[in-house]
Structures are given as structure tokens and as C-alpha cells.
Write a protein that holds these residues in place. Structure first.
Motif, PDB file in Angstrom:
ATOM      1  N   MET A 185     125.712  33.667 -19.255  1.00 39.09           N
ATOM      2  CA  MET A 185     125.051  34.632 -18.400  1.00 39.09           C
ATOM      3  C   MET A 185     125.749  35.977 -18.594  1.00 39.09           C
ATOM      4  N   ASN A 186     124.983  37.010 -18.767  1.00 31.26           N
ATOM      5  CA  ASN A 186     125.611  38.299 -19.028  1.00 31.26           C
ATOM      6  C   ASN A 186     126.042  38.982 -17.725  1.00 31.26           C
ATOM      7  N   ARG A 187     126.803  40.040 -17.865  1.00 26.34           N
ATOM      8  CA  ARG A 187     127.374  40.735 -16.701  1.00 26.34           C
ATOM      9  C   ARG A 187     126.309  41.298 -15.769  1.00 26.34           C
ATOM     10  N   ILE A 188     125.229  41.800 -16.323  1.00 26.67           N
ATOM     11  CA  ILE A 188     124.179  42.381 -15.483  1.00 26.67           C
ATOM     12  C   ILE A 188     123.555  41.307 -14.607  1.00 26.67           C
ATOM     13  N   SER A 189     123.308  40.133 -15.171  1.00 29.50           N
ATOM     14  CA  SER A 189     122.731  39.043 -14.391  1.00 29.50           C
ATOM     15  C   SER A 189     123.663  38.616 -13.273  1.00 29.50           C
ATOM     16  N   ILE A 190     124.941  38.494 -13.591  1.00 26.80           N
ATOM     17  CA  ILE A 190     125.918  38.094 -12.573  1.00 26.80           C
ATOM     18  C   ILE A 190     126.005  39.151 -11.485  1.00 26.80           C
ATOM     19  N   THR A 191     125.995  40.404 -11.887  1.00 23.96           N
ATOM     20  CA  THR A 191     126.045  41.496 -10.919  1.00 23.96           C
ATOM     21  C   THR A 191     124.841  41.453  -9.994  1.00 23.96           C
ATOM     22  N   LEU A 192     123.675  41.285 -10.570  1.00 23.46           N
ATOM     23  CA  LEU A 192     122.465  41.225  -9.754  1.00 23.46           C
ATOM     24  C   LEU A 192     122.501  40.030  -8.809  1.00 23.46           C
ATOM     25  N   LEU A 193     122.984  38.903  -9.283  1.00 23.86           N
ATOM     26  CA  LEU A 193     123.097  37.729  -8.419  1.00 23.86           C
ATOM     27  C   LEU A 193     124.086  37.963  -7.286  1.00 23.86           C
ATOM     28  N   ALA A 194     125.208  38.622  -7.605  1.00 25.82           N
ATOM     29  CA  ALA A 194     126.224  38.879  -6.589  1.00 25.82           C
ATOM     30  C   ALA A 194     125.689  39.763  -5.476  1.00 25.82           C
ATOM     31  N   ILE A 195     124.745  40.617  -5.800  1.00 32.30           N
ATOM     32  CA  ILE A 195     124.170  41.511  -4.794  1.00 32.30           C
ATOM     33  C   ILE A 195     122.968  40.875  -4.120  1.00 32.30           C
ATOM     34  N   ALA A 196     122.066  40.349  -4.922  1.00 36.61           N
ATOM     35  CA  ALA A 196     120.785  39.895  -4.395  1.00 36.61           C
ATOM     36  C   ALA A 196     120.863  38.542  -3.689  1.00 36.61           C
ATOM     37  N   LEU A 197     121.672  37.634  -4.190  1.00 33.90           N
ATOM     38  CA  LEU A 197     121.691  36.295  -3.627  1.00 33.90           C
ATOM     39  C   LEU A 197     122.101  36.266  -2.153  1.00 33.90           C
ATOM     40  N   PRO A 198     123.234  36.867  -1.771  1.00 36.21           N
ATOM     41  CA  PRO A 198     123.580  36.825  -0.346  1.00 36.21           C
ATOM     42  C   PRO A 198     122.534  37.515   0.536  1.00 36.21           C
ATOM     43  N   ALA A 199     122.040  38.650   0.085  1.00 35.98           N
ATOM     44  CA  ALA A 199     121.028  39.357   0.876  1.00 35.98           C
ATOM     45  C   ALA A 199     119.724  38.572   0.906  1.00 35.98           C
ATOM     46  N   ALA A 201     130.696  45.795  -9.079  1.00 42.14           N
ATOM     47  CA  ALA A 201     131.598  46.509  -9.980  1.00 42.14           C
ATOM     48  C   ALA A 201     132.591  45.568 -10.657  1.00 42.14           C
ATOM     49  N   HIS A 202     132.784  44.378 -10.098  1.00 44.60           N
ATOM     50  CA  HIS A 202     133.754  43.396 -10.621  1.00 44.60           C
ATOM     51  C   HIS A 202     133.097  42.014 -10.671  1.00 44.60           C
ATOM     52  N   PRO A 203     132.110  41.829 -11.533  1.00 42.68           N
ATOM     53  CA  PRO A 203     131.365  40.562 -11.547  1.00 42.68           C
ATOM     54  C   PRO A 203     132.215  39.350 -11.915  1.00 42.68           C
ATOM     55  N   VAL A 206     135.324  38.773 -11.029  1.00 38.28           N
ATOM     56  CA  VAL A 206     136.024  38.375  -9.810  1.00 38.28           C
ATOM     57  C   VAL A 206     135.047  37.659  -8.872  1.00 38.28           C
ATOM     58  N   ALA A 207     133.864  38.214  -8.695  1.00 38.63           N
ATOM     59  CA  ALA A 207     132.865  37.599  -7.819  1.00 38.63           C
ATOM     60  C   ALA A 207     132.503  36.203  -8.318  1.00 38.63           C
ATOM     61  N   HIS A 208     132.383  36.055  -9.627  1.00 37.83           N
ATOM     62  CA  HIS A 208     132.039  34.765 -10.224  1.00 37.83           C
ATOM     63  C   HIS A 208     133.153  33.743  -9.976  1.00 37.83           C
ATOM     64  N   GLU A 209     134.399  34.140 -10.174  1.00 36.07           N
ATOM     65  CA  GLU A 209     135.523  33.228  -9.951  1.00 36.07           C
ATOM     66  C   GLU A 209     135.623  32.824  -8.484  1.00 36.07           C
ATOM     67  N   LEU A 210     135.420  33.771  -7.581  1.00 37.39           N
ATOM     68  CA  LEU A 210     135.492  33.457  -6.152  1.00 37.39           C
ATOM     69  C   LEU A 210     134.331  32.564  -5.720  1.00 37.39           C
ATOM     70  N   ALA A 211     133.176  32.690  -6.389  1.00 40.16           N
ATOM     71  CA  ALA A 211     132.046  31.834  -6.065  1.00 40.16           C
ATOM     72  C   ALA A 211     132.377  30.376  -6.350  1.00 40.16           C
ATOM     73  N   TYR A 212     133.079  30.131  -7.445  1.00 33.96           N
ATOM     74  CA  TYR A 212     133.420  28.768  -7.817  1.00 33.96           C
ATOM     75  C   TYR A 212     134.691  28.252  -7.163  1.00 33.96           C
ATOM     76  N   LYS A 213     135.558  29.156  -6.717  1.00 31.95           N
ATOM     77  CA  LYS A 213     136.801  28.733  -6.066  1.00 31.95           C
ATOM     78  C   LYS A 213     137.159  29.732  -4.964  1.00 31.95           C
ATOM     79  N   PRO A 214     136.451  29.647  -3.814  1.00 32.51           N
ATOM     80  CA  PRO A 214     136.685  30.617  -2.736  1.00 32.51           C
ATOM     81  C   PRO A 214     138.082  30.551  -2.126  1.00 32.51           C
ATOM     82  N   SER A 215     138.826  29.480  -2.365  1.00 35.23           N
ATOM     83  CA  SER A 215     140.189  29.409  -1.831  1.00 35.23           C
ATOM     84  C   SER A 215     141.080  30.490  -2.433  1.00 35.23           C
TER      85      SER A 215
END
Length: 121
Positions: A1-15, A63-65, A67-76
Motif C-alpha cells: 500500500m502506498n503512502r497516499i493510501s495509508i494517509t487517506l485511510l489514517a484520515i478518513a477511516l476514523p472520521a 504527515a507521518h503515515p 507512524v500511524a500504520h505502526e500504531l494501528a497494528y501495535k497501539p501499546s
């Protein structure tokens, strides 16, 4: 998955997950039975989500996809000082500026980070 897709998911999914919950609060959305375990999926109670905090996090996450991706898989990792200060100092600076967001994320990580769907899901 490219950075733009991850960025969009990080913004759009929670909202996107929070918005329909306003209309469906408490409604059962689905049920999964696996052996003797039944999981019931209900619409989230969004009344306790601070949308300003969510927007602030979404801006950082876009701005930091990575980091967001890593926290999604391991929120601890939210509570790991070595992760936030050594591996990702920009996250440490963000949490220093927004300790209330760190606290909210540690308490309810699913309100802020979500595992993006895998290809084909």
C-alpha cells in the motif's frame, strides 16, 4: 500500500467510522460466531470522542503515515517512551505538545488508530 493510501485511510477511516455511528448508536451491525465464541458488533458510542483531538491526530498521522500504520497494528507503542523519543522523536514532540491526546489514545486507541484493510478485504 502506498503512502497516499495509508494517509487517506489514517484520515478518513476514523472520521468515516464515527459519522455513521451518530445515527446508529447502540444498533447491532453484525454478529460473528466462531466455535463457542460470539462477537457482536455494535455501532460505537461517539458521544465521548473529542473531534478536535481526532482532527489534530489525523493531521499528524497524514504527515507521518508510517507512524500511524505502526500504531494501528501495535497501539501499546503509544506508551513506550523509547518508541516515542528514540525511534520516532516527531511523535514524542507531538505527544509533548498534546499530552491529552496521548492519554486519550492510550485509553481508547481504536478511536484514533485503525488497522487498514488488507488488499482484497
Amino acid at each position: 500500500m502506498n503512502r497516499i493510501s495509508i494517509t487517506l485511510l489514517a484520515i478518513a477511516l476514523p472520521a468515516g467510522l464515527a459519522a455513521p455511528a451518530f445515527a446508529q448508536e447502540g444498533r447491532t451491525l453484525g454478529t460473528v460466531v466462531n466455535g463457542n465464541t460470539t462477537i457482536e458488533f455494535k455501532a460505537a458510542d461517539s458521544s465521548d470522542i473529542d473531534l478536535q483531538k481526532l482532527q489534530t491526530w489525523s493531521t499528524f498521522a497524514s504527515a507521518h503515515p508510517d507512524v500511524a500504520h505502526e500504531l494501528a497494528y501495535k497501539p501499546s507503542l503509544i506508551n513506550s517512551d523509547s518508541y516515542t523519543s528514540r525511534k520516532h522523536p516527531e511523535l514524542g514532540e507531538f505527544f509533548s505538545a498534546h499530552p491529552d491526546i496521548r492519554e486519550a489514545m492510550a485509553e481508547n486507541p481504536g478511536n484514533y488508530v485503525a488497522i487498514p484493510p488488507r488488499p482484497g478485504e
